[in-house]
Motif scaffolding. Structure first.
Motif, mmCIF file in Angstrom:
data_model
loop_
_atom_site.group_PDB
_atom_site.id
_atom_site.type_symbol
_atom_site.label_atom_id
_atom_site.label_comp_id
_atom_site.label_asym_id
_atom_site.label_seq_id
_atom_site.Cartn_x
_atom_site.Cartn_y
_atom_site.Cartn_z
ATOM 1 N N MET A 141 -90.655 16.147 -65.494
ATOM 2 C CA MET A 141 -91.280 17.223 -66.369
ATOM 3 C C MET A 141 -90.245 18.008 -66.997
ATOM 4 S SD MET A 141 -94.156 17.536 -67.786
ATOM 5 C CE MET A 141 -95.097 16.719 -66.346
ATOM 6 N N GLY A 142 -89.089 18.332 -66.437
ATOM 7 C CA GLY A 142 -88.145 19.075 -66.777
ATOM 8 C C GLY A 142 -87.484 18.265 -68.036
ATOM 9 N N ILE A 143 -87.002 17.088 -67.567
ATOM 10 C CA ILE A 143 -86.550 16.232 -68.512
ATOM 11 C C ILE A 143 -87.253 16.169 -70.006
ATOM 12 C CG2 ILE A 143 -85.753 13.833 -69.240
ATOM 13 C CD1 ILE A 143 -84.029 15.130 -67.063
ATOM 14 N N ARG A 144 -88.591 15.909 -69.881
ATOM 15 C CA ARG A 144 -89.515 15.862 -70.842
ATOM 16 C C ARG A 144 -89.602 17.139 -71.602
ATOM 17 N NH1 ARG A 144 -94.890 13.215 -68.447
ATOM 18 N NH2 ARG A 144 -95.700 13.869 -70.492
ATOM 19 N N ILE A 145 -89.660 18.200 -71.043
ATOM 20 C CA ILE A 145 -89.431 19.773 -71.739
ATOM 21 C C ILE A 145 -88.240 19.733 -72.524
ATOM 22 C CG2 ILE A 145 -89.373 22.195 -71.361
ATOM 23 C CD1 ILE A 145 -91.262 21.768 -69.050
ATOM 24 N N THR A 146 -87.306 19.405 -71.884
ATOM 25 C CA THR A 146 -85.897 19.484 -72.551
ATOM 26 C C THR A 146 -85.811 18.495 -73.790
ATOM 27 O OG1 THR A 146 -84.713 19.586 -70.587
ATOM 28 C CG2 THR A 146 -83.191 19.197 -72.426
ATOM 29 N N GLN A 147 -86.420 17.212 -73.828
ATOM 30 C CA GLN A 147 -86.395 16.450 -74.939
ATOM 31 C C GLN A 147 -87.323 17.103 -75.963
ATOM 32 O OE1 GLN A 147 -85.428 13.301 -75.736
ATOM 33 N NE2 GLN A 147 -84.096 13.191 -73.833
ATOM 34 N N SER A 148 -88.456 17.661 -75.773
ATOM 35 C CA SER A 148 -89.319 18.305 -76.682
ATOM 36 C C SER A 148 -88.880 19.759 -77.294
ATOM 37 C CB SER A 148 -90.953 18.599 -76.132
ATOM 38 O OG SER A 148 -90.763 19.105 -74.996
ATOM 39 N N LEU A 149 -88.153 20.516 -76.478
ATOM 40 C CA LEU A 149 -87.364 21.507 -77.020
ATOM 41 C C LEU A 149 -86.463 21.344 -77.923
ATOM 42 C CD1 LEU A 149 -87.086 23.793 -73.770
ATOM 43 C CD2 LEU A 149 -88.947 24.102 -75.487
ATOM 44 N N CYS A 150 -85.717 20.202 -77.726
ATOM 45 C CA CYS A 150 -84.531 19.874 -78.587
ATOM 46 C C CYS A 150 -85.257 19.444 -80.151
ATOM 47 C CB CYS A 150 -83.742 18.740 -77.984
ATOM 48 S SG CYS A 150 -82.866 19.127 -76.518
ATOM 49 N N LEU A 154 -95.833 7.740 -65.816
ATOM 50 C CA LEU A 154 -95.263 9.233 -65.396
ATOM 51 C C LEU A 154 -96.489 10.109 -65.154
ATOM 52 C CD1 LEU A 154 -93.036 9.943 -68.552
ATOM 53 C CD2 LEU A 154 -92.475 9.455 -66.208
ATOM 54 N N THR A 155 -98.020 9.798 -65.859
ATOM 55 C CA THR A 155 -98.872 10.620 -65.236
ATOM 56 C C THR A 155 -99.711 10.304 -64.080
ATOM 57 O OG1 THR A 155 -99.593 10.652 -67.570
ATOM 58 C CG2 THR A 155 -101.387 11.386 -66.085
ATOM 59 N N LEU A 163 -87.483 7.510 -68.353
ATOM 60 C CA LEU A 163 -87.963 8.611 -67.452
ATOM 61 C C LEU A 163 -88.974 7.732 -66.445
ATOM 62 C CD1 LEU A 163 -88.929 11.396 -69.763
ATOM 63 C CD2 LEU A 163 -87.372 11.420 -67.933
ATOM 64 N N SER A 164 -89.695 6.750 -66.826
ATOM 65 C CA SER A 164 -90.731 6.003 -65.942
ATOM 66 C C SER A 164 -90.056 5.325 -64.760
ATOM 67 C CB SER A 164 -91.410 5.063 -66.761
ATOM 68 O OG SER A 164 -92.309 5.659 -67.999
#
Length: 541
Positions: free
Chosen positions: A439-448, A256-257, A411-412
């Protein structure tokens, strides 16, 4: 150590690291701008994409998991076992160097020797520089754990400045050396970094009366070397298992990076010249992320890991610690949101001017301005994601980390596919669009995760992602004014018009920051108390 003291030290680490990094990065920024005027796009592409990808992949796969696991350990750990575990990064780095070096030499497209000479030597020396840098891992973890702020930033910055100075000198004096220049500079800068760590701790441990020396878990430099005894296991198996969990995650996170570089390298969607332009714009766009977001993420990951018990919900922990962590997280989210929005709004109107100053027409013409404007949107997502994942990885249980690996796997895979398709459709900007999506998907995961973590408690740290309507209106107005200013004053109107455009932006930025100061009083109080407290701690020590 009390939680308030941990918070003060984390704030001190972030603020001091930020100030020092800004100073040193400005020096390297000027040097890199100078170097770019003497290089071809193809050389920039091979060095910054192909060879730096090799180096970063070896480094990331060999040490990222070890760093995260060893920084999460408690104060009562057996440090000899921790050091033994960290030294395993060196043979692991050799292993990855051999595997990836073969792929880079035998399986990938080789650049035209008449355009970019000495490619094979470049691969070997960049791989060797990664292994050399891994020799400093025990020293790095010890410095990071004990919050040796200035030393860590100065050592890393000096190695970068040394590399840039050496490249600039060799490009001017021996331009026919080709990739020898960058390979030699990379190897020597890694050596300088390791020597800085060794020299610092050798001197520190040589003075027993030193206050810092008394807080360290070692008394001699040799205590950091591998140590085998029959009375205990060679490594702490709990840390080893956590390392394995983070390793599986780091392998996916690396995709991802550096995903766009992998797509460029293995699928040949862009030629070396286009790769060079994209990577230069990418580095320029990520400058703020490296200067501001990375020190905050690294510092407050330590804070959250020390204050919270990994794997326990908020209602099952000390409520004072939970309340403090929630307040800090809310303020960090607000800070990340404001910083990201400022970069996005003002970046649109000043991207072309910044590229023209930084790299000349090679960057400011063609796709460069569109790339940088797109990257400004990505920086906003990057800022929020850095804070949310910082908290999530510090609070997650080992089992949750393992489960999250499956999310990163999906995601990868989607990122690689999306990057390829979008790049075929809209060129190099497709990489940034794919990054934004993931990045939007990852933010959603961490916000949940954060929402579930604080569910049942009175704390709502996600309130940090909301802004006052007045401040939002000022952002919109500033974006419109600077956009009109760019259309009439930049960038073909000459320097008087450009300076007027800069003055308009400075005025709008001042109004925006003033409005934020008046409306976001909670954040201002946090910054005043913590940064002020960090300076007080710094004076006392």
């Amino acid at each position: 150590m009390g939680t308030q003291e941990v918070l003060g030290q984390a704030a001190r680490l972030a603020s001091s690291g930020l100030l020092l990094q800004v100073l040193f990065r400005l020096v390297t920024f000027v040097l890199n701008a100078f170097i770019l005027h003497y290089l071809s796009k193809e050389t920039v592409g091979v060095v910054n994409v192909r060879l730096m990808l090799l180096y970063s992949t070896i480094i990331f796969l060999a040490r990222e998991a070890f760093r995260r696991a060893c920084l999460s350990g408690g104060a009562q750990r057996d440090w000899n076992q921790t050091f033994n575990l960290l030294w395993l990064t060196v043979p692991l780095g050799v292993f990855w160097s051999l595997i990836l070096g073969y792929i880079w030499l035998q399986l990938l497209e080789v650049p035209n020797p008449s355009v970019v000479p000495y490619y094979g030597t470049g691969v070997l020396l960049f791989a060797l520089s990664a292994v050399v840098e891994l020799l400093g891992e025990p020293f790095w973890v010890l410095a990071q754990t004990h919050l040796f702020v200035r030393f860590k930033v100065i050592a890393e910055s000096l190695s970068v400045i040394f590399r840039s100075l050496l490249i600039a000198f060799l490009v001017l004096c021996l331009p026919h050396w080709g990739l020898y220049i960058f390979s030699l500079a990379q190897l020597l800068s890694s050596t300088v970094l390791v020597l800085c760590y060794v020299t610092y701790f050798a001197k520190l441990l040589g003075f027993p009366e030193s206050t810092r020396q008394q807080t360290l878990p070692v008394s001699r430099l040799t205590d950091l070397l591998p140590n085998v005894t029959r009375s205990r296991a060679f490594i702490n198996w709990k840390e080893a298992k956590l390392t394995w969990s983070f390793f599986k995650q780091s392998f996916l996170k690396q995709i991802l990076t550096e995903g766009e570089r992998y797509v460029m390298t293995f699928l040949n969607v862009l030629n070396f010249g286009d790769q060079g332009v994209y990577d230069t714009v990418n580095n320029l766009g990520s400058l703020v992320a490296r200067l501001i977001f990375q020190p905050i993420e690294e510092s407050f990951y330590i804070f959250f890991a020390k204050v919270l018990e990994r794997g326990k919900q908020a209602t099952l922990q000390k409520q004072d610690d939970v309340a403090l962590a929630a307040a800090v997280l809310e303020s960090l989210l607000k800070l990340a949101l404001l910083t990201g929005l400022t970069i996005t709004v003002f970046g649109f109107a000043y991207s072309q001017l910044a590229l023209d100053i930084y790299g000349g027409t090679m960057l400011s013409s063609g796709s460069g301005p569109v790339l940088l404007r797109s990257y400004c949107v990505y920086v906003l997502l990057l800022a929020v994601n850095g804070v949310t994942e910082c908290f999530m990885f510090a609070a997650m249980s080992k089992e949750a980390v393992d489960r999250y690996n499956f999310t990163l796997l999906a995601l990868s895979s989607s990122f690689l596919v999306l990057s390829y398709l979008l790049t075929r459709w809209c060129g190099s900007v497709g990489f940034i669009l794919a990054n934004c999506f993931n990045m939007g998907i990852r933010i959603t995961q961490s916000l949940c995760f954060i929402h579930r973590y604080y569910q049942g408690s009175p704390h709502r740290p996600l309130a940090g992602l909301s802004l006052s309507p007045v401040l939002l209106g000022v952002f919109v107005l500033s974006g419109g004014v600077t956009g009109v200013s760019e259309a009439f004053l930049c960038c073909e109107q000459g320097w008087p018009a450009r300076l007027a455009h800069v003055a308009v932006g400075a005025f709008c930025l001042g109004v925006t920051l003033g409005t934020a100061f008046l409306t976001e009083t909670k954040l201002i109080h946090f910054l005043r108390t913590q940064l002020g407290g960090s300076r007080l701690v710094n004076k006392r020590t």
